[in-house]
Design a protein around this motif. Structure first.
Motif, PDB file in Angstrom:
ATOM      1  N   UNK A 177      42.435  46.771  49.671  1.00 49.23           N
ATOM      2  CA  UNK A 177      41.352  47.433  50.149  1.00 49.23           C
ATOM      3  C   UNK A 177      40.709  48.352  49.094  1.00 49.23           C
ATOM      4  N   UNK A 178      41.430  49.044  48.123  1.00 49.43           N
ATOM      5  CA  UNK A 178      40.841  50.016  47.133  1.00 49.43           C
ATOM      6  C   UNK A 178      40.609  49.137  45.864  1.00 49.43           C
ATOM      7  N   UNK A 179      40.970  47.904  45.707  1.00 47.70           N
ATOM      8  CA  UNK A 179      40.857  47.152  44.412  1.00 47.70           C
ATOM      9  C   UNK A 179      39.373  47.195  43.994  1.00 47.70           C
ATOM     10  N   UNK A 180      38.191  47.406  44.685  1.00 42.38           N
ATOM     11  CA  UNK A 180      37.152  47.317  44.113  1.00 42.38           C
ATOM     12  C   UNK A 180      36.982  48.538  43.274  1.00 42.38           C
ATOM     13  N   UNK A 181      37.663  49.698  43.356  1.00 45.91           N
ATOM     14  CA  UNK A 181      37.679  50.670  42.552  1.00 45.91           C
ATOM     15  C   UNK A 181      38.200  50.384  41.165  1.00 45.91           C
ATOM     16  N   UNK A 182      39.442  49.699  41.127  1.00 46.64           N
ATOM     17  CA  UNK A 182      40.188  49.404  39.813  1.00 46.64           C
ATOM     18  C   UNK A 182      39.085  48.465  39.191  1.00 46.64           C
ATOM     19  N   UNK A 183      38.923  47.352  39.981  1.00 46.56           N
ATOM     20  CA  UNK A 183      38.376  46.079  39.304  1.00 46.56           C
ATOM     21  C   UNK A 183      36.736  46.606  38.804  1.00 46.56           C
ATOM     22  N   UNK A 184      36.210  47.374  39.354  1.00 42.97           N
ATOM     23  CA  UNK A 184      34.875  47.884  38.779  1.00 42.97           C
ATOM     24  C   UNK A 184      34.979  48.502  37.340  1.00 42.97           C
ATOM     25  N   UNK A 185      35.989  49.417  37.288  1.00 44.17           N
ATOM     26  CA  UNK A 185      36.342  50.177  36.109  1.00 44.17           C
ATOM     27  C   UNK A 185      36.552  48.944  35.179  1.00 44.17           C
ATOM     28  N   UNK A 186      37.248  47.942  35.719  1.00 49.58           N
ATOM     29  CA  UNK A 186      37.824  46.922  34.526  1.00 49.58           C
ATOM     30  C   UNK A 186      36.486  45.976  34.008  1.00 49.58           C
ATOM     31  N   UNK A 187      35.731  45.691  35.035  1.00 50.21           N
ATOM     32  CA  UNK A 187      34.739  45.234  34.516  1.00 50.21           C
ATOM     33  C   UNK A 187      33.358  45.849  33.745  1.00 50.21           C
ATOM     34  N   UNK A 188      33.694  46.970  33.830  1.00 54.36           N
ATOM     35  CA  UNK A 188      32.848  47.913  32.986  1.00 54.36           C
ATOM     36  C   UNK A 188      33.219  48.248  31.479  1.00 54.36           C
ATOM     37  N   UNK A 189      34.610  47.529  31.303  1.00 53.47           N
ATOM     38  CA  UNK A 189      35.344  47.528  30.111  1.00 53.47           C
ATOM     39  C   UNK A 189      34.868  46.463  29.244  1.00 53.47           C
ATOM     40  N   UNK A 190      34.027  46.454  28.287  1.00 47.75           N
ATOM     41  CA  UNK A 190      33.678  45.449  27.478  1.00 47.75           C
ATOM     42  C   UNK A 190      34.577  44.139  27.118  1.00 47.75           C
ATOM     43  N   UNK A 191      35.622  44.597  26.540  1.00 42.22           N
ATOM     44  CA  UNK A 191      36.998  43.757  26.478  1.00 42.22           C
ATOM     45  C   UNK A 191      37.535  42.812  27.654  1.00 42.22           C
TER      46      UNK A 191
ATOM     47  N   UNK B 173      34.272  52.737  28.408  1.00 46.46           N
ATOM     48  CA  UNK B 173      33.184  51.820  29.636  1.00 46.46           C
ATOM     49  C   UNK B 173      31.873  52.028  29.160  1.00 46.46           C
ATOM     50  N   UNK B 174      31.148  50.898  29.705  1.00 48.64           N
ATOM     51  CA  UNK B 174      29.824  50.926  29.463  1.00 48.64           C
ATOM     52  C   UNK B 174      29.239  49.823  30.396  1.00 48.64           C
ATOM     53  N   UNK B 175      27.761  49.925  30.667  1.00 51.01           N
ATOM     54  CA  UNK B 175      27.258  48.910  31.614  1.00 51.01           C
ATOM     55  C   UNK B 175      26.117  48.026  30.881  1.00 51.01           C
TER      56      UNK B 175
END
Length: 232
Positions: free
Chosen positions: A22-36, A168-170
């Motif tokens: 249930x808390x994976x949206x926190x981890x995966x959002x941070x991963x998705x903000x990592x360009x690589x 991280x960047x958007x």
């Protein structure tokens, strides 16, 4: 002395708890903000257009690696050796780069700790340290260099905040994932109220995405945590 991982450890009790999903949206959002990381998923993941199905496969495998008796190190190298290319900025990336691989793991560690503290009970200092040591043992099972891995929980917290601030960047790498980050349509994250998803985001993710949590969002997360506890 090597840390043992079994069903009676903190990691054994909590990593396989459905509430971690249930808390994976926190981890995966941070991963998705990592360009690589984001570029690697876009260019190499067959399910990149349904990102939660991609993470269903990868997170399930990561949890299995924590407890299996099978040596998964050859599999990890084989699965990631061709995941490489260039970020939108032109900088090269490779999934087996220890700094990159460890940060991805670190997002799961940080979110797991958030889950326990929010959905179950607050951990004390010794328990934070114990759970972190067990997460380090989990990471060693990947067979990737432990060079970036902090020595203890306070050092991990400092490392994690520094990575979020500097790496991280958007940009264009994040936009294909934006909608799914805050309104998942697949797997267990789709059961999490959207307001609760906003409330659980890391402050750096909220800053970069412009999605901040208000009082109603925080109340939604508290209610969802109570409901999830009753159903666990």
């Amino acid at each position: 002395m090597e840390t043992e991982l079994g069903p009676d450890t903190l990691l054994g009790r909590h990593l396989r708890d459905r509430r971690f999903l249930f808390v994976l949206p926190r981890a995966v959002c941070l991963q998705s903000l990592h360009p690589a990381i984001a570029t690697g998923i876009t260019e190499h993941a067959l399910l990149h257009r349904r990102v939660w199905l991609h993470h269903k496969r990868t997170v399930t495998q990561a949890i299995r690696i924590a407890f299996t008796d099978v040596d998964m190190r050859p599999y990890i190298r084989f699965a990631h050796e061709d995941v490489k290319g260039h970020e939108p900025s032109g900088r090269k990336y490779h999934a087996l780069n220890p700094d990159l691989f460890h940060f991805q793991h670190a997002t799961y560690v940080e979110s797991l700790v958030l889950m326990v503290n929010t959905f179950i009970r607050p951990l004390d200092d010794d328990e934070h340290e114990q759970l972190y040591r067990e997460c380090c043992a989990w990471y060693r099972r990947y067979g990737i260099s432990t060079r970036p891995m902090p020595a203890d929980w306070p050092a991990f917290c400092e490392y994690f905040e520094d990575q979020c601030r500097t790496q991280l960047s958007a940009g264009e790498h994040f936009e294909p994932f934006r909608r799914q980050m805050f309104a998942p349509t697949d797997w267990w994250p789709r059961a999490v109220p959207r307001r609760a998803i906003r409330a659980m985001q890391h402050p750096r993710a909220a800053e970069l995405t412009g999605v901040s949590a208000g009082s109603r969002d925080r109340r939604s997360l508290r209610r969802f945590a109570v409901t999830a506890r009753l159903l666990s």
